[in-house]
Motif scaffolding. Structure first.
Motif, PDB file in Angstrom:
ATOM      1  N   GLU A 276      -7.018 -21.942  31.290  1.00 18.82           N
ATOM      2  CA  GLU A 276      -7.416 -22.774  30.161  1.00 18.82           C
ATOM      3  C   GLU A 276      -7.323 -22.109  28.789  1.00 18.82           C
ATOM      4  OE1 GLU A 276      -8.254 -25.998  30.306  1.00 18.82           O
ATOM      5  OE2 GLU A 276      -7.995 -26.077  32.479  1.00 18.82           O
ATOM      6  N   THR A 277      -7.228 -20.777  28.727  1.00 12.95           N
ATOM      7  CA  THR A 277      -7.230 -20.096  27.435  1.00 12.95           C
ATOM      8  C   THR A 277      -6.111 -19.058  27.373  1.00 12.95           C
ATOM      9  OG1 THR A 277      -8.716 -18.310  28.122  1.00 12.95           O
ATOM     10  CG2 THR A 277      -9.748 -20.325  27.288  1.00 12.95           C
ATOM     11  N   ARG A 278      -5.784 -18.635  26.199  1.00  9.48           N
ATOM     12  CA  ARG A 278      -4.810 -17.556  26.035  1.00  9.48           C
ATOM     13  C   ARG A 278      -5.514 -16.222  26.253  1.00  9.48           C
ATOM     14  NH1 ARG A 278      -0.564 -18.853  21.308  1.00  9.48           N
ATOM     15  NH2 ARG A 278      -0.337 -21.062  21.793  1.00  9.48           N
ATOM     16  N   GLY A 279      -5.118 -15.533  27.289  1.00  8.10           N
ATOM     17  CA  GLY A 279      -5.697 -14.224  27.555  1.00  8.10           C
ATOM     18  C   GLY A 279      -7.138 -14.257  28.007  1.00  8.10           C
ATOM     19  N   GLY A 280      -7.619 -15.416  28.454  1.00 16.11           N
ATOM     20  CA  GLY A 280      -8.999 -15.518  28.911  1.00 16.11           C
ATOM     21  C   GLY A 280      -9.265 -14.615  30.095  1.00 16.11           C
ATOM     22  N   TYR A 281     -10.477 -14.109  30.191  1.00 17.94           N
ATOM     23  CA  TYR A 281     -10.787 -13.127  31.216  1.00 17.94           C
ATOM     24  C   TYR A 281     -12.292 -13.045  31.383  1.00 17.94           C
ATOM     25  CZ  TYR A 281     -10.610  -8.593  33.592  1.00 17.94           C
ATOM     26  OH  TYR A 281     -10.734  -7.576  34.499  1.00 17.94           O
ATOM     27  N   ASN A 282     -12.747 -12.798  32.596  1.00 18.68           N
ATOM     28  CA  ASN A 282     -14.147 -12.449  32.838  1.00 18.68           C
ATOM     29  C   ASN A 282     -14.219 -10.938  32.981  1.00 18.68           C
ATOM     30  OD1 ASN A 282     -15.021 -15.064  32.851  1.00 18.68           O
ATOM     31  ND2 ASN A 282     -15.987 -14.957  34.832  1.00 18.68           N
ATOM     32  N   TYR A 283     -15.307 -10.355  32.571  1.00 21.13           N
ATOM     33  CA  TYR A 283     -15.423  -8.901  32.547  1.00 21.13           C
ATOM     34  C   TYR A 283     -16.361  -8.408  33.637  1.00 21.13           C
ATOM     35  CZ  TYR A 283     -13.171  -9.738  28.134  1.00 21.13           C
ATOM     36  OH  TYR A 283     -12.284 -10.159  27.176  1.00 21.13           O
ATOM     37  N   THR A 284     -16.180  -7.144  34.012  1.00 20.79           N
ATOM     38  CA  THR A 284     -16.971  -6.525  35.068  1.00 20.79           C
ATOM     39  C   THR A 284     -18.200  -5.828  34.481  1.00 20.79           C
ATOM     40  OG1 THR A 284     -15.838  -4.389  34.955  1.00 20.79           O
ATOM     41  CG2 THR A 284     -14.865  -6.062  36.406  1.00 20.79           C
ATOM     42  N   HIS A 285     -19.132  -5.501  35.366  1.00 10.99           N
ATOM     43  CA  HIS A 285     -20.305  -4.723  34.955  1.00 10.99           C
ATOM     44  C   HIS A 285     -19.857  -3.412  34.307  1.00 10.99           C
ATOM     45  CE1 HIS A 285     -23.487  -7.157  36.813  1.00 10.99           C
ATOM     46  NE2 HIS A 285     -22.601  -7.424  37.756  1.00 10.99           N
ATOM     47  N   ALA A 286     -18.855  -2.755  34.899  1.00  8.20           N
ATOM     48  CA  ALA A 286     -18.379  -1.465  34.376  1.00  8.20           C
ATOM     49  C   ALA A 286     -17.805  -1.614  32.971  1.00  8.20           C
ATOM     50  CB  ALA A 286     -17.348  -0.860  35.318  1.00  8.20           C
ATOM     51  N   GLU A 287     -17.071  -2.698  32.720  1.00 13.79           N
ATOM     52  CA  GLU A 287     -16.513  -2.904  31.379  1.00 13.79           C
ATOM     53  C   GLU A 287     -17.622  -3.087  30.357  1.00 13.79           C
ATOM     54  OE1 GLU A 287     -12.229  -4.994  32.061  1.00 13.79           O
ATOM     55  OE2 GLU A 287     -13.981  -6.077  32.841  1.00 13.79           O
ATOM     56  N   TYR A 288     -18.608  -3.908  30.668  1.00 11.23           N
ATOM     57  CA  TYR A 288     -19.739  -4.068  29.748  1.00 11.23           C
ATOM     58  C   TYR A 288     -20.457  -2.743  29.531  1.00 11.23           C
ATOM     59  CZ  TYR A 288     -19.431  -9.176  29.732  1.00 11.23           C
ATOM     60  OH  TYR A 288     -19.018 -10.473  29.566  1.00 11.23           O
ATOM     61  N   ARG A 289     -20.665  -1.967  30.607  1.00  2.26           N
ATOM     62  CA  ARG A 289     -21.344  -0.679  30.490  1.00  2.26           C
ATOM     63  C   ARG A 289     -20.577   0.244  29.539  1.00  2.26           C
ATOM     64  NH1 ARG A 289     -25.035   2.333  32.825  1.00  2.26           N
ATOM     65  NH2 ARG A 289     -25.487   0.780  34.426  1.00  2.26           N
TER      66      ARG A 289
ATOM     67  N   TRP B 160     -18.431  -0.489  27.108  1.00  8.69           N
ATOM     68  CA  TRP B 160     -18.515  -0.939  25.718  1.00  8.69           C
ATOM     69  C   TRP B 160     -19.885  -0.650  25.123  1.00  8.69           C
ATOM     70  CZ3 TRP B 160     -16.439  -6.178  27.672  1.00  8.69           C
ATOM     71  CH2 TRP B 160     -15.063  -6.088  27.876  1.00  8.69           C
ATOM     72  N   LEU B 161     -20.931  -0.884  25.894  1.00 14.12           N
ATOM     73  CA  LEU B 161     -22.278  -0.637  25.381  1.00 14.12           C
ATOM     74  C   LEU B 161     -22.519   0.849  25.150  1.00 14.12           C
ATOM     75  CD1 LEU B 161     -24.166  -3.265  27.527  1.00 14.12           C
ATOM     76  CD2 LEU B 161     -23.998  -3.254  25.024  1.00 14.12           C
ATOM     77  N   GLU B 162     -22.057   1.700  26.067  1.00 18.21           N
ATOM     78  CA  GLU B 162     -22.206   3.146  25.880  1.00 18.21           C
ATOM     79  C   GLU B 162     -21.459   3.603  24.628  1.00 18.21           C
ATOM     80  OE1 GLU B 162     -20.800   4.644  29.618  1.00 18.21           O
ATOM     81  OE2 GLU B 162     -22.799   4.557  30.519  1.00 18.21           O
ATOM     82  N   GLU B 163     -20.247   3.093  24.427  1.00 14.45           N
ATOM     83  CA  GLU B 163     -19.462   3.463  23.239  1.00 14.45           C
ATOM     84  C   GLU B 163     -20.151   3.026  21.954  1.00 14.45           C
ATOM     85  OE1 GLU B 163     -15.631   1.714  23.962  1.00 14.45           O
ATOM     86  OE2 GLU B 163     -15.047   3.303  25.361  1.00 14.45           O
ATOM     87  N   ALA B 164     -20.947   1.980  22.018  1.00 18.17           N
ATOM     88  CA  ALA B 164     -21.680   1.479  20.850  1.00 18.17           C
ATOM     89  C   ALA B 164     -23.044   2.138  20.695  1.00 18.17           C
ATOM     90  CB  ALA B 164     -21.837  -0.037  20.949  1.00 18.17           C
ATOM     91  N   GLY B 165     -23.354   3.107  21.573  1.00 21.56           N
ATOM     92  CA  GLY B 165     -24.590   3.852  21.439  1.00 21.56           C
ATOM     93  C   GLY B 165     -25.784   3.300  22.197  1.00 21.56           C
ATOM     94  N   PHE B 166     -25.565   2.381  23.113  1.00 21.07           N
ATOM     95  CA  PHE B 166     -26.667   1.830  23.898  1.00 21.07           C
ATOM     96  C   PHE B 166     -26.960   2.722  25.102  1.00 21.07           C
ATOM     97  CE2 PHE B 166     -25.420  -1.794  21.456  1.00 21.07           C
ATOM     98  CZ  PHE B 166     -26.565  -2.550  21.298  1.00 21.07           C
ATOM     99  N   THR B 167     -28.211   2.695  25.559  1.00 21.49           N
ATOM    100  CA  THR B 167     -28.641   3.446  26.733  1.00 21.49           C
ATOM    101  C   THR B 167     -29.402   2.496  27.660  1.00 21.49           C
ATOM    102  OG1 THR B 167     -30.726   4.090  25.700  1.00 21.49           O
ATOM    103  CG2 THR B 167     -28.863   5.599  25.418  1.00 21.49           C
ATOM    104  N   ASP B 168     -29.870   3.028  28.767  1.00 18.94           N
ATOM    105  CA  ASP B 168     -30.666   2.250  29.733  1.00 18.94           C
ATOM    106  C   ASP B 168     -29.973   0.930  30.075  1.00 18.94           C
ATOM    107  OD1 ASP B 168     -32.589   4.267  29.524  1.00 18.94           O
ATOM    108  OD2 ASP B 168     -33.609   3.218  27.886  1.00 18.94           O
ATOM    109  N   ILE B 169     -28.685   1.003  30.371  1.00 19.35           N
ATOM    110  CA  ILE B 169     -27.877  -0.187  30.616  1.00 19.35           C
ATOM    111  C   ILE B 169     -28.045  -0.634  32.062  1.00 19.35           C
ATOM    112  CG2 ILE B 169     -25.542  -1.144  30.585  1.00 19.35           C
ATOM    113  CD1 ILE B 169     -24.921   1.235  28.572  1.00 19.35           C
ATOM    114  N   GLY B 170     -28.286  -1.901  32.237  1.00 18.20           N
ATOM    115  CA  GLY B 170     -28.426  -2.455  33.575  1.00 18.20           C
ATOM    116  C   GLY B 170     -28.170  -3.940  33.535  1.00 18.20           C
ATOM    117  N   SER B 171     -28.334  -4.569  34.667  1.00 14.60           N
ATOM    118  CA  SER B 171     -28.180  -6.015  34.703  1.00 14.60           C
ATOM    119  C   SER B 171     -29.238  -6.614  35.612  1.00 14.60           C
ATOM    120  CB  SER B 171     -26.784  -6.416  35.171  1.00 14.60           C
ATOM    121  OG  SER B 171     -26.579  -6.028  36.502  1.00 14.60           O
TER     122      SER B 171
END
Length: 70
Positions: free
Chosen positions: A23-36, A38-49
């Motif tokens: 339905e979209t150009r380049g649409g994609y769902n992301y994994t837990h690891a991908e979110y982790r 990105w958040l680590e690179e942005a300076g976040f800690t205590d990452i979980g779901s």
């Protein structure tokens, strides 16, 4: 919808990923690891779901950002 790190499930997230590709150009769902990563690179800690049993959502990604101090 968050995919498992091997990108094979859970089934609703995998199907949503397929829908995004159709339905979209380049649409994609992301994994837990991908979110982790990105958040680590942005300076976040205590990452979980937290699993959710909701229509259109299977997890909430939760992280902590320390206040900026100079």
């Amino acid at each position: 919808m968050v995919l498992d790190d091997d990108e094979t499930g859970p089934a609703p997230a995998a199907l949503m990923g397929l829908n995004m590709l159709v339905e979209t150009r380049g649409g994609y769902n992301y994994t837990h690891a991908e979110y982790r990563t990105w958040l680590e690179e942005a300076g976040f800690t205590d990452i979980g779901s937290t699993p959710l049993a909701a229509a259109g959502a299977n997890a909430a990604i939760i992280a902590r950002k320390r206040p900026y101090t100079s």
